[in-house]
Motif scaffolding. Structure first.
Motif, short mmCIF file in Angstrom:
data_model
loop_
_atom_site.label_atom_id
_atom_site.label_comp_id
_atom_site.label_asym_id
_atom_site.label_seq_id
_atom_site.Cartn_x
_atom_site.Cartn_y
_atom_site.Cartn_z
N VAL A 87 0.85 -1.19 0.00
CA VAL A 87 0.00 0.00 0.00
C VAL A 87 0.88 1.24 0.00
O VAL A 87 1.92 1.28 0.67
N VAL A 88 0.45 2.24 -0.76
CA VAL A 88 1.08 3.56 -0.71
C VAL A 88 0.04 4.55 -0.19
O VAL A 88 -1.07 4.64 -0.72
N TYR A 89 0.41 5.25 0.86
CA TYR A 89 -0.41 6.33 1.37
C TYR A 89 0.14 7.64 0.81
O TYR A 89 1.35 7.80 0.65
N PHE A 90 -0.75 8.56 0.49
CA PHE A 90 -0.29 9.84 -0.05
C PHE A 90 -1.28 10.94 0.30
O PHE A 90 -2.37 10.68 0.83
N LEU A 91 -0.90 12.16 -0.02
CA LEU A 91 -1.74 13.33 0.25
C LEU A 91 -2.09 14.00 -1.07
O LEU A 91 -1.31 13.95 -2.02
N ALA A 92 -3.25 14.62 -1.13
CA ALA A 92 -3.65 15.37 -2.32
C ALA A 92 -4.76 16.32 -1.95
O ALA A 92 -5.70 15.94 -1.23
N ASN A 93 -4.69 17.55 -2.42
CA ASN A 93 -5.74 18.53 -2.17
C ASN A 93 -7.06 18.08 -2.79
O ASN A 93 -7.08 17.53 -3.89
N ARG A 94 -8.15 18.37 -2.08
CA ARG A 94 -9.48 18.07 -2.61
C ARG A 94 -10.50 18.99 -1.94
O ARG A 94 -10.72 18.90 -0.74
N ASP A 95 -11.09 19.89 -2.73
CA ASP A 95 -12.21 20.73 -2.28
C ASP A 95 -11.90 21.48 -0.98
O ASP A 95 -12.70 21.47 -0.04
N GLY A 96 -10.75 22.14 -0.91
CA GLY A 96 -10.43 22.92 0.26
C GLY A 96 -9.97 22.11 1.45
O GLY A 96 -9.91 22.63 2.58
N ARG A 97 -9.64 20.85 1.22
CA ARG A 97 -9.06 19.98 2.24
C ARG A 97 -7.80 19.34 1.66
O ARG A 97 -7.53 19.46 0.49
N ARG A 98 -7.04 18.68 2.52
CA ARG A 98 -5.90 17.89 2.03
C ARG A 98 -5.96 16.53 2.72
O ARG A 98 -5.32 16.29 3.73
#
Length: 675
Positions: free
Chosen positions: A328-339
């Motif tokens: 599994v790879v966990y990651f971050l990405a902006n979405r609708d004013g959240r991250r």
């Protein structure tokens, strides 16, 4: 409770920066910055946070110079970077430069490596404990005694000159050179050992962009280099791989043939647990026609094969972290004013969203895979350590006791949105002061984010809306065209046309907001920094609907900016080379429209700003003055793109608040006492 009307009280709030997790998962260390005793700087320290959330956090280090960049060794010791004094140094050897220190599980910290070029960062092999250190050395000199002697000779001769043979020549707020970044590798250290013999990996290789990482087994190092493509295009970032003994250095990722195809850059590599490959960010570089794109890829060490992982994911993937079993790879990405935090199953390719609200960073995975740890913040709260379930979706985290908790705010946070002409939805955060109502509507400040490819989705100490909300202002924080977290079309809508869709989006969301009965349409202002400052300038040339405009570190004359910013090539890929075509620059440059400005403006700029050089602010202020626009210029000789020192930051807020009070509230101008 924090009184947000008290600038001194807000400055005293602890500020958590980064996280490190011990190999056994029982210890979590965070860097925390607090106001120094003299009130003139921030002082960082290491704090231990209980991963279980049962015990209060405790401070581990105390030094006037502070500590940063913590990372654990396999035996549970903490390595960190500090310029603190070394009591064991020989007379004359203890220079004020960053060095590598080790804090054992029990005992006092000791200095373990102090190269003349300082320590910029450190990485540790998870299993083997091999150290990778990013330092610097003068051109042609080896790290160690040779570099030390060359530095002394330069100092003794009074030489400060730098000879550049490549571009760029500076970055954000500092000159590049005369030394160059170097990567060295050293064996694991235990007991009372110090780093003595190092293997230098990059002496004869183009300078690393941001250091590197060492494989869990300690055999391999992957690092970033900046490769020049052409005098017309500039550079791209590539990954190279080398054995820890310095042999077998080679390019890791991608086809070197450019031709007419896409240009890719690679960065932010993290190793798979079995050391067979890395997960990295692959960036599709921008062109005049198209905005950039960033995806996760898996690169195999043996053959350099690149496997795309998020090609169908709508937003930009960032900051990958791999599960202990490599599945599994966990990651971050902006979405609708959240991250949010996202989970990618490597076998199936399925991506699931693990968190709902909040802006996450510093993602760490427990060694047994049972938990994730991160820093969570939001528009409504500064960063705080949290624990997450590795599989639960749309979850709320478990908050861990740590310094810097804000218990209350002087208002409420809500969202507004509107649909614009091309069908896109434009949304924004709206912070409304307590007490605002139909009978007592609040004046509105439109606050435009920087970037421009960013989002209003997290806490900001530098641009904190609650300091204005506490004084009765409602703060509108929109994500217009060019913002991230809304798919590629949102960025593309404003690409090469900053004065187009970004401006009309901002006006559309403002129109919707002022229709609220608790907002006073007759008292409004606009402000922003960097790209937000550009938009503030552009707004001033297009409309007189606002009573005041504050512009910080802003672009004004786009032609002049093109060749003086520290990243000219990146800029020209969007706005085109002005020697080839001026159409796009002329269409978007606010300086050509200064005659249309009537709104009072406060210009703010730091002299050490190399991203948007101070000439932009000086020219803007002069143009305003000679056209009779009511204007003030808050100038910082020692600050950069951001205003970072406590005293200057306080004056920043005092001046902005006084300017808004004069022009929005109709109060008498009250010049801050210290300026």
């Amino acid at each position: 409770m924090t009184d947000f009307t008290d600038l001194d009280a807000v400055a005293k709030l602890p500020r958590i920066g980064s996280l490190a997790l011990s190999p056994d998962g029982t210890r979590l260390v965070a860097t925390t910055a607090e106001l120094a005793p003299d009130g003139k700087s921030w002082q960082s320290a290491l704090w231990e946070v209980d991963p279980a959330g049962a015990r209060p956090a405790r401070r581990l280090t105390r030094a006037a110079k502070g500590e940063s960049s913590p990372v654990f060794t396999p035996d549970g010791s903490v390595l960190f970077v500090s310029s603190r004094a070394n009591a064991e140094a020989k007379p004359g050897d203890d220079k004020e430069t960053s060095a590598l220190w080790l804090l054992p599980p029990a005992g006092e910290a000791r200095q373990v490596y102090a190269p003349a070029g300082g320590v910029a960062g450190v990485s540790v092999a998870r299993d083997a404990g091999t150290l990778l250190v990013t330092t610097a050395a003068l051109h042609g000199a080896a790290v160690g005694d040779e570099d030390k002697e060359r530095r002394k000779a330069r100092e003794d001769a009074g030489v400060t000159a730098i000879l550049h043979e490549s571009y760029p020549v500076r970055y954000w707020d500092h000159d590049l050179g005369p030394d160059r970044p170097r990567i060295v590798v050293a064996p694991a250290i235990t007991g009372e050992e110090r780093v003595t013999d190092v293997v230098e990996l990059t002496r004869d290789i183009p300078h690393p962009v941001s250091g590197g990482v060492v494989s869990p087994d300690g055999h391999w190092v992957v690092y970033e280099v900046s490769e020049e493509i052409s005098a017309a295009y500039g550079r791209r970032d590539l990954l190279r791989v080398v054995r820890a003994d310095g042999t077998g250095d080679r390019e890791l990722a991608g086809d070197r043939s450019l031709g007419d195809g896409p240009v890719y850059s690679y960065s932010n590599a993290v190793f798979l647990p079995d050391s067979s490959g890395v997960i990295a960010i692959r960036g599709l570089e921008s062109t005049e026609q198209d905005c950039p794109r960033y995806d996760l890829v898996l690169i195999t060490l043996a053959d350099g094969a690149v496997r795309p992982l998020t090609a169908d994911f709508p937003d930009w993937a960032e900051d990958p972290a791999v599960s202990p079993d490599g599945r599994v790879v966990y990651f971050l990405a902006n979405r609708d004013g959240r991250r949010p935090v996202w989970r990618l199953d490597l076998a199936s390719g399925e991506i699931t969203r693990l968190t709902g609200e909040g802006h996450y960073g510093g993602l760490r995975v427990a060694a047994d895979g049972s938990a994730l740890y991160a820093l969570r913040d939001s528009i409504a709260h500064p960063p705080q350590p949290v624990r997450l379930d590795p599989v639960a979706t749309e979850q709320d985290p478990a908050f861990l006791p740590a310094p810097g908790v804000v218990e209350s705010l002087p208002g409420t946070l809500t969202e507004v949105s509107t649909t614009v002409a091309d069908g896109r939805t434009v949304r924004a955060w709206l912070a409304v002061p307590a007490g605002a109502s139909d009978s007592s509507p609040a004046p509105l400040v439109l606050w435009v984010h920087g970037g421009p490819m960013m989002s209003w989705n997290g806490w900001s100490w530098r641009w904190n809306p609650w300091l204005l909300v506490a004084r009765g202002y409602a703060i509108l924080m929109p994500d217009p065209a060019l913002s991230t977290g809304y798919g590629r079309d949102m960025v593309q809508a404003g690409w090469g046309s900053w004065g187009g869709a970004p401006y009309t989006d901002l006006m559309a969301i403002t129109d919707v907001t002022v229709e609220r009965p608790d907002i006073d349409e007759g008292r409004t202002a606009a402000m922003g920094g960097s790209f937000g400052g550009y938009m503030a300038n552009w707004i001033a040339t297009q409309t007189d609907r606002f009573d005041a405009i504050v512009t910080h570190a802003s672009l004004w004359n786009l032609d002049a900016f093109t060749g003086t910013t520290d990243s000219s090539y990146y800029w020209m890929r969007e706005m085109t080379d002005p020697l080839r075509s001026t159409e796009r620059i002329l269409a978007n440059s606010p300086h050509l429209r200064v005659g249309d400005i009537t709104t009072p403006m406060l210009v703010i700029h730091g002299d050490k700003d190399y991203r948007v050089p101070v000439g932009e602010g000086i020219r803007l202020y002069f143009d305003l003055v000679r056209h009779g626009v009511p204007a003030k210029f808050l100038y910082y000789p020692t600050e950069n793109h951001w205003i970072l020192t406590p005293g200057n930051s306080k004056v920043w807020y005092e001046t902005v608040l006084a300017f808004l009070a004069e022009h929005v509230l109709g109060e008498k101008w009250d010049r801050p006492a210290l300026i």
